[in-house]
Write an enzyme that holds these catalytic residues in place. Structure first.
Site, PDB file in Angstrom:
ATOM      1  N   ARG A  91     -10.034 103.105 -33.920  1.00  0.00           N
ATOM      2  CA  ARG A  91      -8.986 104.100 -34.148  1.00  0.00           C
ATOM      3  C   ARG A  91      -9.542 105.511 -34.028  1.00  0.00           C
ATOM      4  O   ARG A  91      -8.869 106.423 -33.563  1.00  0.00           O
ATOM      5  CB  ARG A  91      -8.355 103.886 -35.526  1.00  0.00           C
ATOM      6  N   VAL A 121       2.254 108.080 -38.051  1.00  0.00           N
ATOM      7  CA  VAL A 121       1.905 106.674 -37.845  1.00  0.00           C
ATOM      8  C   VAL A 121       0.837 106.551 -36.769  1.00  0.00           C
ATOM      9  O   VAL A 121       0.021 105.636 -36.780  1.00  0.00           O
ATOM     10  CB  VAL A 121       3.154 105.849 -37.476  1.00  0.00           C
ATOM     11  N   ASN A 123      -2.441 106.656 -34.647  1.00  0.00           N
ATOM     12  CA  ASN A 123      -3.839 106.547 -35.067  1.00  0.00           C
ATOM     13  C   ASN A 123      -4.747 107.539 -34.338  1.00  0.00           C
ATOM     14  O   ASN A 123      -4.453 107.933 -33.210  1.00  0.00           O
ATOM     15  CB  ASN A 123      -4.336 105.121 -34.809  1.00  0.00           C
ATOM     16  N   PRO A 124      -5.862 107.936 -34.977  1.00  0.00           N
ATOM     17  CA  PRO A 124      -6.298 107.572 -36.324  1.00  0.00           C
ATOM     18  C   PRO A 124      -5.490 108.345 -37.367  1.00  0.00           C
ATOM     19  O   PRO A 124      -5.567 109.572 -37.450  1.00  0.00           O
ATOM     20  CB  PRO A 124      -7.770 107.960 -36.346  1.00  0.00           C
ATOM     21  N   ASP A 126      -5.319 108.961 -40.564  1.00  0.00           N
ATOM     22  CA  ASP A 126      -5.836 109.862 -41.601  1.00  0.00           C
ATOM     23  C   ASP A 126      -6.253 111.202 -41.005  1.00  0.00           C
ATOM     24  O   ASP A 126      -5.912 112.270 -41.540  1.00  0.00           O
ATOM     25  CB  ASP A 126      -7.013 109.204 -42.325  1.00  0.00           C
ATOM     26  N   ASP A 151      -1.901  97.608 -44.169  1.00  0.00           N
ATOM     27  CA  ASP A 151      -3.094  96.841 -44.536  1.00  0.00           C
ATOM     28  C   ASP A 151      -2.883  96.129 -45.873  1.00  0.00           C
ATOM     29  O   ASP A 151      -3.306  94.985 -46.065  1.00  0.00           O
ATOM     30  CB  ASP A 151      -4.305  97.766 -44.636  1.00  0.00           C
ATOM     31  N   ARG A 154      -0.768  93.149 -45.296  1.00  0.00           N
ATOM     32  CA  ARG A 154      -1.598  92.071 -44.723  1.00  0.00           C
ATOM     33  C   ARG A 154      -2.405  91.374 -45.818  1.00  0.00           C
ATOM     34  O   ARG A 154      -2.491  90.137 -45.850  1.00  0.00           O
ATOM     35  CB  ARG A 154      -2.547  92.658 -43.677  1.00  0.00           C
ATOM     36  N   HIS A 178      -7.450 104.147 -43.082  1.00  0.00           N
ATOM     37  CA  HIS A 178      -6.778 103.074 -42.346  1.00  0.00           C
ATOM     38  C   HIS A 178      -7.689 102.740 -41.164  1.00  0.00           C
ATOM     39  O   HIS A 178      -7.568 103.275 -40.072  1.00  0.00           O
ATOM     40  CB  HIS A 178      -5.402 103.524 -41.858  1.00  0.00           C
ATOM     41  N   THR A 231      -0.008  96.327 -31.887  1.00  0.00           N
ATOM     42  CA  THR A 231       0.661  95.932 -33.120  1.00  0.00           C
ATOM     43  C   THR A 231       1.958  96.738 -33.199  1.00  0.00           C
ATOM     44  O   THR A 231       1.938  97.947 -32.963  1.00  0.00           O
ATOM     45  CB  THR A 231      -0.203  96.226 -34.355  1.00  0.00           C
TER      46      THR A 231
END
Length: 316
Positions: A91, A121, A123-124, A126, A151, A154, A178, A231
């Site tokens: 990411r 949303v 990535n990355p 953060d 996560d 999951r 994340h 994903t």
């Protein structure tokens, strides 16, 4: 779920994640109106048409197109636009390209939706949450990363499957980045009221087994990407859930990513990463008093250091 009256959600990016998030939001009736924007006119218009054909079965409506004015007066804007993560790519390797996209896009969004809460949303996530806060100048609570909400889902699914209980009966969180340095807060994880290591509904969990489950969570995205290229469904549902907490002023506790301040006492000043946060109508507020073991506090600091390293590389 009851549709929230006169609420508007805009999703930026009509790729697999953005389209899935709109689809999930329509089915769950997360907002009264959902708008989808993308620069690829033919693609976004086809997605909106396909979604609109199903609105007989939902009380939410959908609009969209390649004109950024479709986001005007949004209450929540979710940004999914960005370069796609490739098989084997971390990411963090996406960072430079996607920060550049944000620099071009975010000022235009703020012109049209100045009062919105912005959810990242892409990535990355953060690093992009830090960049979005710096670009926008908005208060930290109004710039939120989807963080480790997916996560955590999951993790809870894997634990529930192993324990033979409903996923909603599992209370455990993934925190931190994340990405590759994320980790579970095993010290306060439980099934119902029972601490995870004390669970006796079948064979007990061992520490080695829990380590294996944590590793499976960290690698889940790579597994899905290898098999299908991206994903999208679960992150779409996760994004819709965050939107609902914001629009309905739920004050739900979710592990979203926000830019932390020195006042939190976590040693994460200027870094965005996930810890359980109260998410409601004015944004997201991290719970600094989240209990952690000494080891977990060290892992959180290491996760923050990994994000800082990427921030320095990008000049953030």
């Amino acid at each position: 779920m009851a549709v929230i009256e006169n609420s508007k959600l805009s999703v930026i990016g009509a790729g697999s994640v953005g389209a899935s998030l709109v689809y999930a939001s329509l089915i769950r009736e997360s907002a009264n109106q959902v708008a989808l924007y993308d620069i690829a006119a033919e693609k976004v218009e086809a997605e909106v048409l396909d979604l609109a054909h199903g609105t007989q079965f939902t009380r939410s409506s959908v609009i969209g197109g390649a004109d950024l004015d479709v986001v005007a007066d949004s209450h929540v804007v979710v940004i999914t636009a960005g370069a796609k993560q490739q098989p084997g790519q971390s990411r963090m390797e996406l960072a430079g390209t996607n920060v550049g996209i944000l620099e071009r896009l975010l000022p235009q969004l703020l012109e049209r939706a100045p009062d919105a809460i912005y959810v990242l949303v892409t990535n990355p996530v953060d690093v992009l949450t830090v960049a979005a806060r710096q670009i926008s100048g908005l208060p930290a609570e109004r710039v939120i990363g989807s963080g480790t909400v997916l996560d955590t889902s999951r993790l809870r699914w894997l634990l529930a499957k192993r324990a033979g209980v409903l996923t909603s009966s599992v209370h455990a969180d993934i925190v931190g980045e994340h990405g590759d340095t994320e980790f579970p807060l095993w010290s306060n994880a439980r099934i119902g009221p029972v601490p995870i290591l004390d669970w006796t509904g079948g064979e007990r969990f061992s520490l080695d087994e829990l380590d294996g489950i944590a590793s499976e969570v960290r690698n889940a995205a790579y597994t899905v990407i290898r098999g299908k290229g991206a994903t999208n469904y679960a992150i779409g549902l996760s994004g819709a859930r965050i939107v609902e907490a914001l629009l309905d002023d739920e004050k739900a506790v979710l592990p979203v990513s926000t830019v932390h301040s020195a006042a939190s006492g976590l040693g994460l000043d200027g870094v965005a990463l996930s810890i359980p946060s109260v998410v409601g109508g004015t944004g997201a507020f991290p719970i600094a008093e989240t209990p952690m073991s000494e080891t977990e506090a060290g892992l959180l600091a290491a996760s923050g250091d990994a994000i800082r390293a990427t921030m320095r590389t990008l000049g953030l």
